[in-house]
Design an enzyme around this catalytic site. Structure first.
Site, short mmCIF file in Angstrom:
data_model
loop_
_atom_site.label_atom_id
_atom_site.label_comp_id
_atom_site.label_asym_id
_atom_site.label_seq_id
_atom_site.Cartn_x
_atom_site.Cartn_y
_atom_site.Cartn_z
N ASP A 197 0.84 -1.20 0.00
CA ASP A 197 0.00 0.00 0.00
C ASP A 197 0.87 1.24 0.00
O ASP A 197 0.57 2.24 -0.64
CB ASP A 197 -0.88 0.03 1.27
CG ASP A 197 -1.93 -1.07 1.24
OD1 ASP A 197 -1.89 -1.87 0.28
OD2 ASP A 197 -2.74 -1.13 2.17
N GLU B 283 -15.40 6.17 14.56
CA GLU B 283 -15.67 4.77 14.18
C GLU B 283 -14.39 4.13 13.68
O GLU B 283 -13.58 4.78 13.04
CB GLU B 283 -16.72 4.76 13.04
CG GLU B 283 -18.01 5.45 13.43
CD GLU B 283 -18.81 5.97 12.23
OE1 GLU B 283 -18.65 5.41 11.13
OE2 GLU B 283 -19.56 6.94 12.39
N LYS C 17 -11.96 2.30 11.26
CA LYS C 17 -11.95 2.18 9.80
C LYS C 17 -11.52 0.75 9.48
O LYS C 17 -10.33 0.42 9.49
CB LYS C 17 -10.99 3.19 9.18
CG LYS C 17 -11.04 3.20 7.66
CD LYS C 17 -10.26 4.38 7.11
CE LYS C 17 -10.42 4.53 5.61
NZ LYS C 17 -9.95 3.42 4.84
N ASP D 257 -10.57 -2.45 7.53
CA ASP D 257 -9.88 -2.59 6.26
C ASP D 257 -10.50 -3.71 5.45
O ASP D 257 -10.01 -4.83 5.38
CB ASP D 257 -8.40 -2.90 6.56
CG ASP D 257 -7.53 -2.62 5.36
OD1 ASP D 257 -8.05 -2.06 4.38
OD2 ASP D 257 -6.34 -2.95 5.41
N ARG E 66 -18.50 -0.80 -4.49
CA ARG E 66 -18.22 0.62 -4.73
C ARG E 66 -17.86 0.90 -6.18
O ARG E 66 -18.21 1.94 -6.72
CB ARG E 66 -17.09 1.09 -3.81
CG ARG E 66 -16.77 2.55 -4.04
CD ARG E 66 -15.98 3.14 -2.92
NE ARG E 66 -14.56 2.92 -3.10
CZ ARG E 66 -13.63 3.60 -2.46
NH1 ARG E 66 -13.97 4.53 -1.59
NH2 ARG E 66 -12.37 3.35 -2.65
N TYR F 230 -22.23 1.39 8.62
CA TYR F 230 -21.79 2.65 9.25
C TYR F 230 -22.38 3.92 8.66
O TYR F 230 -22.14 5.01 9.18
CB TYR F 230 -20.27 2.75 9.27
CG TYR F 230 -19.57 2.46 7.95
CD1 TYR F 230 -19.73 3.27 6.84
CD2 TYR F 230 -18.72 1.36 7.85
CE1 TYR F 230 -19.08 3.00 5.66
CE2 TYR F 230 -18.06 1.07 6.66
CZ TYR F 230 -18.25 1.90 5.56
OH TYR F 230 -17.60 1.64 4.39
N LYS G 280 -5.28 7.68 9.81
CA LYS G 280 -4.66 6.39 9.50
C LYS G 280 -3.65 5.96 10.56
O LYS G 280 -3.02 6.80 11.22
CB LYS G 280 -3.94 6.48 8.15
CG LYS G 280 -4.84 6.85 6.98
CD LYS G 280 -5.73 5.73 6.55
CE LYS G 280 -4.98 4.74 5.72
NZ LYS G 280 -5.20 4.84 4.29
N CYS H 159 23.96 -24.66 20.69
CA CYS H 159 23.25 -24.46 19.43
C CYS H 159 21.92 -25.23 19.47
O CYS H 159 21.92 -26.45 19.71
CB CYS H 159 24.10 -24.94 18.27
SG CYS H 159 23.19 -24.95 16.71
N CYS I 297 22.15 -28.26 16.71
CA CYS I 297 23.00 -29.45 16.81
C CYS I 297 23.56 -29.68 18.21
O CYS I 297 24.23 -30.68 18.45
CB CYS I 297 24.15 -29.35 15.81
SG CYS I 297 25.30 -28.02 16.19
N CYS J 8 27.23 -20.80 16.53
CA CYS J 8 27.42 -22.23 16.71
C CYS J 8 28.86 -22.52 16.30
O CYS J 8 29.34 -21.99 15.29
CB CYS J 8 26.45 -22.98 15.81
SG CYS J 8 26.80 -24.74 15.68
N CYS K 87 25.78 -29.69 11.60
CA CYS K 87 24.66 -28.94 12.17
C CYS K 87 23.61 -28.81 11.08
O CYS K 87 23.85 -28.22 10.03
CB CYS K 87 25.13 -27.56 12.64
SG CYS K 87 23.78 -26.54 13.26
#
Ligand code: IVH
Length: 669
Positions: free
Chosen positions: A34, A114, A116, A118, A137, A218, A306, A400, A403, A424, A431
């Site tokens: 976004d 209110e 929002k 998503d 919409r 809403y 936001k 580790c 191992c 390690c 390992c």
């Protein structure tokens, strides 16, 4: 518009935004975050302002996306607009100031606050109490008729019998999916919003039914004989009529209260049952809303405050220790999944032992997580106020976790400090975690570059016991692979082809592919130049002559010690020998007579009949060096068509020789 170049830039940007609009709104499968999308839009708006151009079809003028061809179109009687955004307190002050200026009065404003949600908005038209049309919409003016799909949602009443229910009304709200339900389908969609959008707009309503969608109401669009005075009053009535409304709706009376409520949500939203991307503040008085009206895209009487797009709070469920290729133990916080700017984050790195101890980060803590650009999500701070009384300090493991070997912290003789990273002590393939990471490195782009053998495939082949060492890749049983889930004859034969191709490898890539700590691609090149061919390289490492490498300019103690440590391990040593028999490792020797030996080059502008990448390769094959900055160390700047003028000027100033493409060709003979 000042010139042609800008116009093509403008059109290209519009095309790009439209492509992402299509992916987001129509396909419900965005390819960028976004935040990146917002940045593209900001760029467009800036360009339109600076260049005084704006096409009427510009995406900066539109809301959402044109309706899909899968559904009948439906005109909204009242447009479904979007909301303008506020990101900080100043934006809120500005919002309120504009309202007071507009009405030219100094009244005390009251807000309906209110969450929002998503999700994606929908408009429900009821006539005489019956749901007659449900519309998405779309682009705000025309939506898609998705009545049957909407009817599958349990929260949406099909018939309303209350006496005061208007004879003709459009109820608007958000269709979404609960976060817990999203967990079951998270592999199919990037985030809950895409899941809701994708499922709601299925051609077949039976498909919609499969995903548990919710609806929260809403607002209203068209309404016959409005009897309400306040938005909060309308929200209460919605509940009485049988709609779900948010339990977080509130009436607040000052910007200070709004900010406080927002801060609280910002810290607690990871625990809510659905994803929010902010809060909506609406002037509560509907008459005042009417007076204020709309700008071209959004109402003057409402704003969306936001949440940050690059950080968020969440809670640490567990702290895992990951073991990397070089044995580094990295603590990783497993957190309650949280949507940060459209990406669901459920892991955050805690970097290393020192960091986790210094910040005293504990299991159960509420923490602030940052996710900006391509940087791995990481924990910035702990909210100590939220720490539980019985919480205890995190104990970093001394052995580790993969191992069981001893772990250690390196002592740096120069800084006289211990390294922040615990490792390690196992350098080989004993390992398991280190071995898997080493194989992933071996096949990576800069190493053997085996197409079709990505990290996930390595993990799967490991689980199936197909591979334990890099050389196992060259004796895979393709018959078995073609029978695996998700594999077919074509993909198996593609894999076989790429593996065969990868056998032709340069000495430097081979050295790099071994995954020796401190030996990145640049150091591998230096060592390959010095060793010239694989035979010499094997001689040096087998006869314990690694100290010789100290003669190479650029190779120091750290690299020498790391190589000694690496080859002391029998497995590592054997692997190199086995691979040297399987692979066709190209010597550097052939290139020693390079025509551009030790001269450095940089390219700018378009070249004729040859791509920039090819020109760079040719230069390197002839032992020239490619550099990316202009400095005294640069010998030649080669200019093609339309070179970057700044580079040319800087080269002249720095005394760098400028070559045309023809002159560069002549050097190559
Ligand atoms: S009111 C004219 N209220 O936000 C304004 N919208 O950017 C109409 N949304 O398309 C919207 N929660 O998808 C409103 N409580 C809420 C909302 C809300 C989420 C979404 C909705 C709308 C978008 C506007």
């Amino acid at each position: 518009m000042s010139n042609k170049l800008d116009l093509s830039k403008y059109n290209k940007l519009i095309k790009e935004i439209e492509k992402h609009n299509k992916l987001y709104y129509e396909k419900s499968s965005p390819k960028i975050s976004d935040r990146d999308y917002d940045n593209l839009k900001k760029k467009l708006i800036k360009l339109e302002k600076n260049e005084f151009i704006k096409k009427s079809s510009s995406p900066s003028n539109t809301v959402g996306y044109k309706p899909s061809k899968n559904f009948a179109k439906h005109n909204h009687r009242v447009p479904m607009l979007s909301l303008s955004n506020a990101f900080d307190y100043d934006d809120l002050l500005n919002f309120e100031k504009k309202i007071l200026n507009y009405i030219n009065d100094k009244i005390k404003l009251e807000y309906s606050v209110e969450p929002k949600i998503d999700g994606i908005s929908a408009s429900l038209n009821y006539k005489k109490g019956k749901l007659v049309a449900g519309v998405s919409r779309g682009d705000g003016k025309v939506g898609e008729l998705i009545t049957e799909n909407l009817k599958t949602i349990k929260d949406i009443p099909i018939e309303i019998k209350n006496k005061n229910f208007p004879q003709d009304i459009e109820i608007r709200g958000e269709v979404f999916i609960k976060r817990s339900d999203f967990q079951n389908i998270k592999d199919k969609f990037a985030n809950p919003r895409n899941a809701a959008s994708g499922s709601l707009r299925q051609k077949d309503p039976n498909e919609t039914k499969k995903i548990p969608l919710k609806f929260i109401a809403y607002t209203f669009g068209f309404i016959e004989k409005n009897q309400f005075r306040l938005q909060s009053e309308f929200l209460n009535e919605l509940k009485i009529w049988g709609f779900s409304t948010s339990k977080h709706n509130q009436v607040l009376k000052s910007l200070g209260e709004l900010k406080e409520y927002h801060d609280k949500f910002e810290k607690e939203r990871f625990d809510l049952e659905y994803d929010l991307d902010g809060l909506v503040y609406k002037i509560n008085d509907l008459k005042l809303q009417q007076r204020l009206g709309f700008t071209s895209n959004s109402p003057r009487w409402a704003i969306a405050h936001k949440f940050s797009a690059d950080n968020a709070y969440s809670q640490i469920l567990n702290i895992d220790i990951q073991v990397g290729r070089t044995g580094a133990l990295t603590p990783v916080a497993k957190i309650k999944p949280i949507n940060i700017g459209g990406v669901i984050v459920s892991n955050a790195t805690l970097h290393n032992e020192d960091e986790i101890l210094r910040k005293d980060i504990r299991k159960g803590d509420t923490v602030k997580i940052e996710r900006a650009g391509d940087v791995i999500p990481h924990v910035i701070e702990v909210d100590l106020k939220k720490r539980k009384k019985n919480s205890t300090r995190f104990q970093f493991p001394i052995k580790c976790p993969s191992c069981g070997s001893k772990t250690f912290k390196e002592y740096n003789l120069i800084t006289k400090k211990y390294d922040a990273v615990r490792r390690c002590s196992n350098e080989g393939f004993e390992c398991e975690k280190i071995a898997i990471e080493k194989i992933k490195h071996f096949i990576s782009k800069e190493a053997l570059n085996i197409d079709g053998l990505g990290k996930k495939v390595v993990e799967r082949f490991w689980e199936l016991n197909f591979i334990r060492f890099p050389q196992d890749i060259f004796k895979l049983d393709y018959n078995k692979i073609s029978k695996l889930d998700g594999w077919g004859n074509q993909s198996t034969s593609n894999l076989k082809y790429s593996i065969e191709q990868s056998k032709n490898v340069s000495l430097e890539k081979f050295i790099f592919s071994l995954g020796i700590r401190h030996i990145g691609i640049e150091n591998a090149k230096l060592i390959a130049d010095y060793s010239i061919n694989i035979k010499n390289f094997l001689d040096i490492i087998s006869e314990k002559k690694i100290n010789q490498f100290i003669n190479i300019d650029g190779i120091g103690e750290a690299q020498i010690n790391s190589m000694k440590h690496f080859f002391k391990n029998k497995n590592n040593f054997n692997i190199v020998y086995r691979l040297s028999n399987i692979l066709n490792i190209k010597s550097r020797e052939l290139n020693k007579k390079g025509k551009l030996n030790n001269q450095s080059f940089m390219f700018t502008g378009k070249l004729i009949d040859i791509s920039r990448a090819e020109a760079k390769n040719l230069t390197e094959q002839n032992l020239g060096n490619i550099v990316s900055t202009i400095s005294k160390k640069l010998d030649y700047l080669v200019i093609g068509e339309k070179p970057t003028q700044k580079k040319v000027e800087l080269a002249k100033k720095t005394g760098v020789k400028i070559l045309t493409q023809q002159e560069w060709n002549n050097l190559l003979d």
